[in-house]
Design a protein around this motif. Sequence first.
Motif, PDB file in Angstrom:
ATOM      1  N   ALA A 158     -32.489   7.314  20.448  1.00 27.55           N
ATOM      2  CA  ALA A 158     -33.419   8.439  20.552  1.00 27.55           C
ATOM      3  C   ALA A 158     -32.686   9.720  20.967  1.00 27.55           C
ATOM      4  O   ALA A 158     -33.125  10.829  20.655  1.00 27.55           O
ATOM      5  N   PHE A 159     -31.536   9.559  21.619  1.00 22.00           N
ATOM      6  CA  PHE A 159     -30.752  10.732  22.041  1.00 22.00           C
ATOM      7  C   PHE A 159     -30.192  11.464  20.814  1.00 22.00           C
ATOM      8  O   PHE A 159     -30.145  12.690  20.782  1.00 22.00           O
ATOM      9  N   TRP A 160     -29.778  10.711  19.794  1.00 21.75           N
ATOM     10  CA  TRP A 160     -29.185  11.330  18.605  1.00 21.75           C
ATOM     11  C   TRP A 160     -30.221  11.629  17.518  1.00 21.75           C
ATOM     12  O   TRP A 160     -30.087  12.578  16.785  1.00 21.75           O
ATOM     13  N   ARG A 161     -31.251  10.773  17.411  1.00 21.63           N
ATOM     14  CA  ARG A 161     -32.187  10.910  16.274  1.00 21.63           C
ATOM     15  C   ARG A 161     -33.606  11.268  16.714  1.00 21.63           C
ATOM     16  O   ARG A 161     -34.504  11.319  15.880  1.00 21.63           O
ATOM     17  N   PRO A 168     -37.225  10.852  19.242  1.00 22.43           N
ATOM     18  CA  PRO A 168     -38.152   9.718  19.402  1.00 22.43           C
ATOM     19  C   PRO A 168     -38.695   9.207  18.067  1.00 22.43           C
ATOM     20  O   PRO A 168     -39.243   8.113  17.999  1.00 22.43           O
ATOM     21  N   GLU A 169     -38.508   9.986  17.014  1.00 20.44           N
ATOM     22  CA  GLU A 169     -38.933   9.542  15.666  1.00 20.44           C
ATOM     23  C   GLU A 169     -38.026   8.426  15.158  1.00 20.44           C
ATOM     24  O   GLU A 169     -38.247   7.869  14.082  1.00 20.44           O
ATOM     25  N   VAL A 170     -36.981   8.097  15.913  1.00 20.34           N
ATOM     26  CA  VAL A 170     -35.991   7.107  15.466  1.00 20.34           C
ATOM     27  C   VAL A 170     -36.628   5.766  15.071  1.00 20.34           C
ATOM     28  O   VAL A 170     -36.162   5.104  14.150  1.00 20.34           O
ATOM     29  N   PHE A 171     -37.723   5.379  15.756  1.00 20.59           N
ATOM     30  CA  PHE A 171     -38.316   4.054  15.479  1.00 20.59           C
ATOM     31  C   PHE A 171     -38.811   3.978  14.031  1.00 20.59           C
ATOM     32  O   PHE A 171     -38.467   3.059  13.298  1.00 20.59           O
ATOM     33  N   GLY A 172     -39.599   4.965  13.642  1.00 22.57           N
ATOM     34  CA  GLY A 172     -40.125   5.001  12.274  1.00 22.57           C
ATOM     35  C   GLY A 172     -39.000   5.139  11.253  1.00 22.57           C
ATOM     36  O   GLY A 172     -39.050   4.527  10.173  1.00 22.57           O
ATOM     37  N   VAL A 207     -28.134   0.038  18.373  1.00 18.66           N
ATOM     38  CA  VAL A 207     -28.822   0.110  17.073  1.00 18.66           C
ATOM     39  C   VAL A 207     -29.343   1.532  16.855  1.00 18.66           C
ATOM     40  O   VAL A 207     -30.127   2.045  17.650  1.00 18.66           O
ATOM     41  N   THR A 208     -28.860   2.151  15.777  1.00 19.63           N
ATOM     42  CA  THR A 208     -29.175   3.560  15.521  1.00 19.63           C
ATOM     43  C   THR A 208     -29.775   3.756  14.128  1.00 19.63           C
ATOM     44  O   THR A 208     -30.501   4.706  13.892  1.00 19.63           O
ATOM     45  N   THR A 209     -29.454   2.834  13.210  1.00 19.40           N
ATOM     46  CA  THR A 209     -29.957   2.952  11.831  1.00 19.40           C
ATOM     47  C   THR A 209     -30.607   1.631  11.401  1.00 19.40           C
ATOM     48  O   THR A 209     -30.434   0.591  12.061  1.00 19.40           O
ATOM     49  N   GLY A 210     -31.283   1.687  10.259  1.00 16.73           N
ATOM     50  CA  GLY A 210     -31.894   0.474   9.707  1.00 16.73           C
ATOM     51  C   GLY A 210     -30.851  -0.592   9.404  1.00 16.73           C
ATOM     52  O   GLY A 210     -31.096  -1.778   9.615  1.00 16.73           O
TER      53      GLY A 210
END
Length: 306
Positions: free
Chosen positions: A269-272, A274-278, A246-249
């Motif tokens: 988190a590797f590509w986006r 640690p802000e990936v969660f928000g 899972v990488t996107t909404g």
Amino acid sequence: MSTAIRFLGIPFKNPIVLASGILGVTAASMKRCIDLGAGGVTVKSLSLKPRTGHRNPTMGGYDHFFLNAVGLSNPGVDAGIKELKRFKAICKAPLIGSVFAGSVSEFGAVTKKIVTAPIDLLEIDISCPNVGDEFGTPFAYSTEAAIAITKAVKKQSKRVPVIMKLSPNAWNIGEIARACEEAGADAVTAVNTASAMTIDSAFQVPFLANQVGGMSGPALKPIALKAVWDVHNTVKRIPIIATGGVTTGEDAIEMILAGGTLVGVGSAAFWRGPEVFGKIVKEMENYMKKKQVKNLSSLIGKAHRS
Ligand SMILES: Cc1cc2nc3c(=O)[nH]c(=O)nc-3n(C[C@H](O)[C@H](O)[C@H](O)COP(=O)(O)O)c2cc1C
């Protein structure tokens, strides 16, 4: 419109949880994931005794997948419990403990210890593909082993609900999830990494020091989605933490439509970052607005009803 969701009675501000083994080693790094938008966190899996893990290189990132054979390095459950206490002292968000072991009785012993920590849920890692040499075939490939471990950990975990973490390499993952449910599991996570490797053509050797490892990230997503689909079709009542690529909404929404209640996020988190969660939560909200979805729970398993 709300992304809030309940999982086994526990309120999550949103369904995105940090998956085990990525960013979740210290109280501070787990708190950072919450501050950056995660609805909950899973700690790196803990064992009865400390483990150093495999030699480097233990991980590599590629365009569409991530490969690792960390070898479950961790400070051991006693030191881990201290870190879990530190986390709860600075953050009230849901905390998922995680343990693994090399035998059924050791699963019972490490569970007995970790349930003394202030965890809300406990994930049982029976599916790591990277420890085959020491422990033989992952337990998650065998219905009998999955049943025996579920019973052993449930015996030691009266207060904390137990989530069995399954493998995408089990062809009969639905059947195994159902067996875990019947043995008393409160939920399942689908899935761990898929068994994989890369070879360095320049040096003509396997890239990982352990030679083989586990694949995560976007390439795992369609496999994980099918696993969640199968598990949703077979279990009777227990909820699923849908994890894998899972990488996107939109990825997260697909996982919920397949049957996930919570959605685990790790390698993204590797590509986006640690802000990936928000970012994922924001993208889910955009989807909900566009589709006029009032609450996320209405989407759980919806693709099965079409
Ligand atoms: C570097 C790394 C370490 C991991 N360590 C663990 C672990 O200790 N316990 C566990 O249950 N899963 C572990 N996993 C698996 C993840 O929790 C997750 O199930 C898997 O990576 C698929 O999700 P993703 O594609 O979002 O990363 C690890 C994955 C990675 C990439």
